[in-house]
Write a protein that holds these residues in place. Structure first.
Motif, mmCIF file in Angstrom:
data_model
loop_
_atom_site.group_PDB
_atom_site.id
_atom_site.type_symbol
_atom_site.label_atom_id
_atom_site.label_comp_id
_atom_site.label_asym_id
_atom_site.label_seq_id
_atom_site.Cartn_x
_atom_site.Cartn_y
_atom_site.Cartn_z
ATOM 1 N N MET A 164 31.076 16.561 34.645
ATOM 2 C CA MET A 164 31.072 15.752 33.469
ATOM 3 C C MET A 164 32.281 15.223 33.208
ATOM 4 N N GLY A 165 33.473 15.837 33.304
ATOM 5 C CA GLY A 165 34.801 15.217 32.841
ATOM 6 C C GLY A 165 35.183 14.133 33.787
ATOM 7 N N ARG A 166 34.747 14.211 35.078
ATOM 8 C CA ARG A 166 35.072 13.015 35.955
ATOM 9 C C ARG A 166 34.319 11.739 35.544
ATOM 10 N N ILE A 167 33.004 11.932 35.367
ATOM 11 C CA ILE A 167 32.035 10.951 34.805
ATOM 12 C C ILE A 167 32.894 10.117 33.548
ATOM 13 N N LEU A 168 33.150 11.305 32.631
ATOM 14 C CA LEU A 168 33.669 10.693 31.504
ATOM 15 C C LEU A 168 34.853 9.775 31.641
ATOM 16 N N LEU A 169 35.928 10.200 32.548
ATOM 17 C CA LEU A 169 37.231 9.688 32.654
ATOM 18 C C LEU A 169 36.679 8.178 33.403
ATOM 19 N N VAL A 170 35.968 8.114 34.433
ATOM 20 C CA VAL A 170 35.490 6.907 35.103
ATOM 21 C C VAL A 170 34.813 5.890 33.940
ATOM 22 N N SER A 171 34.239 6.569 33.198
ATOM 23 C CA SER A 171 33.627 5.550 32.081
ATOM 24 C C SER A 171 34.655 5.163 31.282
ATOM 25 N N ARG A 223 48.470 -3.632 40.720
ATOM 26 C CA ARG A 223 49.535 -2.298 40.120
ATOM 27 C C ARG A 223 48.968 -1.343 39.442
ATOM 28 N N ARG A 224 47.539 -1.754 38.987
ATOM 29 C CA ARG A 224 46.775 -0.648 38.040
ATOM 30 C C ARG A 224 46.241 0.364 39.244
ATOM 31 N N VAL A 225 45.862 -0.130 40.393
ATOM 32 C CA VAL A 225 45.283 0.729 41.336
ATOM 33 C C VAL A 225 46.399 1.605 41.731
ATOM 34 N N GLY A 226 47.691 1.394 42.006
ATOM 35 C CA GLY A 226 49.035 1.995 42.170
ATOM 36 C C GLY A 226 49.230 3.123 41.260
ATOM 37 N N LEU A 227 49.045 2.757 40.014
ATOM 38 C CA LEU A 227 49.364 3.636 39.096
ATOM 39 C C LEU A 227 48.197 4.815 39.007
ATOM 40 N N LEU A 228 47.027 4.293 39.089
ATOM 41 C CA LEU A 228 45.971 5.561 39.182
ATOM 42 C C LEU A 228 46.189 6.142 40.376
ATOM 43 N N LYS A 229 46.630 5.908 41.495
ATOM 44 C CA LYS A 229 46.857 6.701 42.598
ATOM 45 C C LYS A 229 47.952 7.642 42.298
ATOM 46 N N ALA A 230 49.060 6.976 41.730
ATOM 47 C CA ALA A 230 50.415 7.760 41.545
ATOM 48 C C ALA A 230 50.061 8.985 40.452
ATOM 49 N N PRO A 274 41.480 8.036 46.567
ATOM 50 C CA PRO A 274 40.765 6.819 46.670
ATOM 51 C C PRO A 274 39.417 6.531 46.034
ATOM 52 N N GLY A 275 38.411 7.773 46.325
ATOM 53 C CA GLY A 275 36.984 7.689 45.688
ATOM 54 C C GLY A 275 37.160 7.562 44.104
ATOM 55 N N LEU A 276 38.087 8.256 43.438
ATOM 56 C CA LEU A 276 37.939 7.928 41.893
ATOM 57 C C LEU A 276 38.431 6.412 41.557
ATOM 58 N N ALA A 320 40.992 0.536 46.817
ATOM 59 C CA ALA A 320 41.286 1.954 46.911
ATOM 60 C C ALA A 320 41.900 2.534 48.234
ATOM 61 N N ARG A 321 41.934 1.906 49.398
ATOM 62 C CA ARG A 321 42.283 2.210 50.502
ATOM 63 C C ARG A 321 44.167 1.745 50.483
ATOM 64 N N THR A 322 44.425 0.906 49.655
ATOM 65 C CA THR A 322 45.885 0.500 49.641
ATOM 66 C C THR A 322 46.665 1.468 49.267
#
Length: 597
Positions: free
Chosen positions: A1-8, A288-295, A300-302, A377-379
């Motif tokens: 549930m925490g993962r779903i809430l974060l994504v939302s 850059r937002r994708v890079g920050l999320l991965k950093a 990649p799935g998230l 996501a694969r970047t």
């Protein structure tokens, strides 16, 4: 549930930061879901007046006719028949030089199929009651003197019934050949052409036709749903269940439904192409937002889930809004006409309709966004944080072909070469739009030149033309929005390349022309493909589905087709001029700097 809430939360936050783009994405999906809902619920909305008329007149479940009343007497005593009226004498006649079915009725009300008088009174000696839609078509009024087979009568009133569909779509119940075509059709003299319906007293009808009579009876069954199968084994009877009458009464809505469903799929395909381009542009802007999320630990799935969640939310909102708008708009496109009581009500949304519209909205969003989201996501994290300009593809023939071109065309060709998939989507978008526009214009001309096609009158064909107008306005509006934002996505994606070109000597005007030309050339190719094979093939398919006759269609001349292609190119050029101009005049130093998330 925490993962779903974060994504939302991340998806909602990004949508709030880019409200304009979110609204336009919502508009693209909303156009398709609203039109699809209209197509799915239109027939249900159109059936409301018939059902109201059926209740008010205690309409029959089955109408049977025969050359002799003894056959009908046997039917009225059959198992499953709970009530009946008749047999009533019926004969073909001439009413004010129009073909009609004349039925002899009693002055006393009948327990089954008692036509509801909407003006004037019921049958009396020397008085004729005219079916309301037929009277409206002829323009007669209560009290007017008329002739039936050369004998003088007075119009006693107008009435509606659920035993036959309103004029001109009513089916014949007499045992003679009938046709529902244009009054100008060359038909045998014993064929009734779009017959109307009138009621006389039994005595008046017998005085007109003492010998050549048929008989009809109205039956009420214990199981109305079984009307189609009841008595089907008796070949001496002509039977018409109430379901067939309903189909005839809602035939106009059925054809409008076909047009709306075809329009919905065209809009759905256009929405997929639009979203694919717009999402690709947004993904490029969110590197850059994708890079920050991965950093910060995002997998990649998230990252893919966050990017997809934005468009899934938009699709769900668009599906809900489309269902509501489609249900509320359906009665406006349904013409009950004077032959039925009441009007079209707001149809109830069934679970299959809700599920289909929602599935289409989600399908459009997922198909358009899955590939860009997975690619983003694969970047790698380092590449995403650097947000460097994408290295151009070194295509030898493209470089050789562009070296001797003027600077705007050289840059335009290389802009197109950097994003070949976007060029293909642009061609498909224009092809879909031109195909839809071409078919709508062809069908509009077809209905205008053949107002009695399919047994319709002029008012009914005008209703179909209004449906075509609605589809065309929505299609062109969505295509215009798509053209503007395809150009803007191209501007954003080529901001570094455009800045380098200007740093090397290209003027803002040349860059602006290059960005606009990169959209105009795909528009030219799409317009040609939209006419042939797209438009011609779609028109033939619609005529085949609706039962029309393509040999009655007036096909456009060569110069009209060239004008349509030229108009498409000019409109695309005008729509792309402003975003191209804004992108071409962006400061070079600002464009060469890395974008912030």
């Amino acid at each position: 549930m925490g993962r779903i809430l974060l994504v939302s939360r991340l998806a909602v936050r990004d949508l709030r930061r880019r409200r304009g783009e979110a609204a336009l994405l919502l508009l693209a999906v909303l156009a398709a879901t609203t039109t699809l809902t209209l197509g799915l619920v239109l027939r249900d909305s159109a059936s409301d007046p018939f059902q109201e008329t059926r209740v008010a007149t205690n309409g029959p479940d089955l109408v049977a006719s025969s050359a002799t009343p003894t056959d009908l007497d046997r039917l009225t005593g059959a198992a499953g028949v709970i009530d009946h009226s008749g047999p009533f004498p019926i004969a073909p006649a001439s009413f004010q030089r129009s073909d009609v079915q004349a039925i002899g009725r009693d002055a006393a009300p009948a327990s089954v199929d008692q036509p509801s008088v909407v003006r004037g009174g019921w049958v009396r000696e020397g008085g004729v009651v005219v079916e309301a839609a037929f009277a409206d078509s002829l323009g007669v009024r209560v009290g007017d003197p008329v002739t039936v087979d050369g004998r003088s009568f007075v119009v006693a009133g107008f009435a509606v019934t659920a035993a036959v569909a309103p004029y001109p779509g009513g089916s014949c119940v007499v045992l003679v050949p009938c046709a529902h075509g244009s009054p100008t059709d060359d038909l045998p003299p014993d064929v009734l052409r779009n017959p109307g319906l009138i009621w006389l007293t039994r005595a008046d009808l017998l005085s007109l036709h003492p010998d050549s009579l048929a008989y009809t009876v109205n039956l009420k069954l214990a199981d109305p749903a079984a009307a189609a199968a009841f008595g089907a084994t008796d070949p001496g009877l002509r039977l018409q269940p109430w379901q067939d009458v309903l189909a005839d009464a809602t035939e106009l809505a059925g054809d409008a439904r076909i047009l709306l469903l075809i329009g919905a799929w065209l809009l759905g395909l256009l929405a997929v192409a639009s979203l694919a381009v717009l999402v690709g542009g947004r993904m490029a802007d969110q590197t850059r937002r994708v890079g920050l999320l991965k950093a910060v630990g995002g997998t990649p799935g998230l990252v893919a889930a966050v990017l997809l969640a934005e468009y899934v939310l938009i699709a769900l909102v668009a599906a809900a809004a489309g269902l509501a708008l489609g249900a509320l708009t359906a009665p406006l496109l349904t013409r009950a006409g004077p032959g039925l009581l009441g009007g079209a009500g707001t149809p109830s949304l069934t679970w299959p309709t809700i599920a289909l519209v929602t599935a289409v909205a989600l399908g459009v969003a997922v198909v358009a966004t899955a590939a860009p989201a997975l690619r983003a996501a694969r970047t790698s994290t380092v590449s995403a944080l650097a947000d460097a300009a994408r290295p151009p593809r070194r295509t030898g023939w493209l470089i050789a072909a562009s070296t001797r071109l003027p600077v705007p065309l050289l840059l335009a060709l290389r802009v197109a070469g950097r994003r070949p998939r976007r060029v293909v989507l642009g061609v498909l978008s224009i092809a879909i739009t031109v195909s839809g526009t071409f078919v709508i214009l062809m069908l509009d001309t077809y209905l205008r030149d053949n107002p009695f096609v399919g047994g319709y009158d002029r008012a009914q064909t005008d209703s179909l033309r209004q449906v075509l107008l609605v589809v065309m306005v929505v299609l062109l509006s969505l295509a215009a929005v798509n053209a503007v934002f395809v150009t803007w996505a191209t501007v954003l994606d080529n901001r570094h390349a455009s800045a380098l070109a200007r740093a090397l000597g290209a003027t803002p005007r040349q860059v602006t022309l290059a960005l606009a030309a990169a959209q105009v050339f795909p528009a030219l190719a799409g317009a040609v493909l939209g006419i042939f094979p797209g438009g011609w093939g779609l028109f033939d398919a619609i005529i085949a589905i609706t039962g029309g006759e393509s040999d009655r269609a007036t096909f456009p001349s060569a110069w009209q087709l060239l004008a349509l292609v030229a108009a498409t190119v000019l409109v695309v050029a005008a729509l792309t001029a402003l975003p191209a101009r804004l992108g071409g005049r962006r400061p070079v130093t600002e464009s060469l700097q890395a974008e912030h998330a």
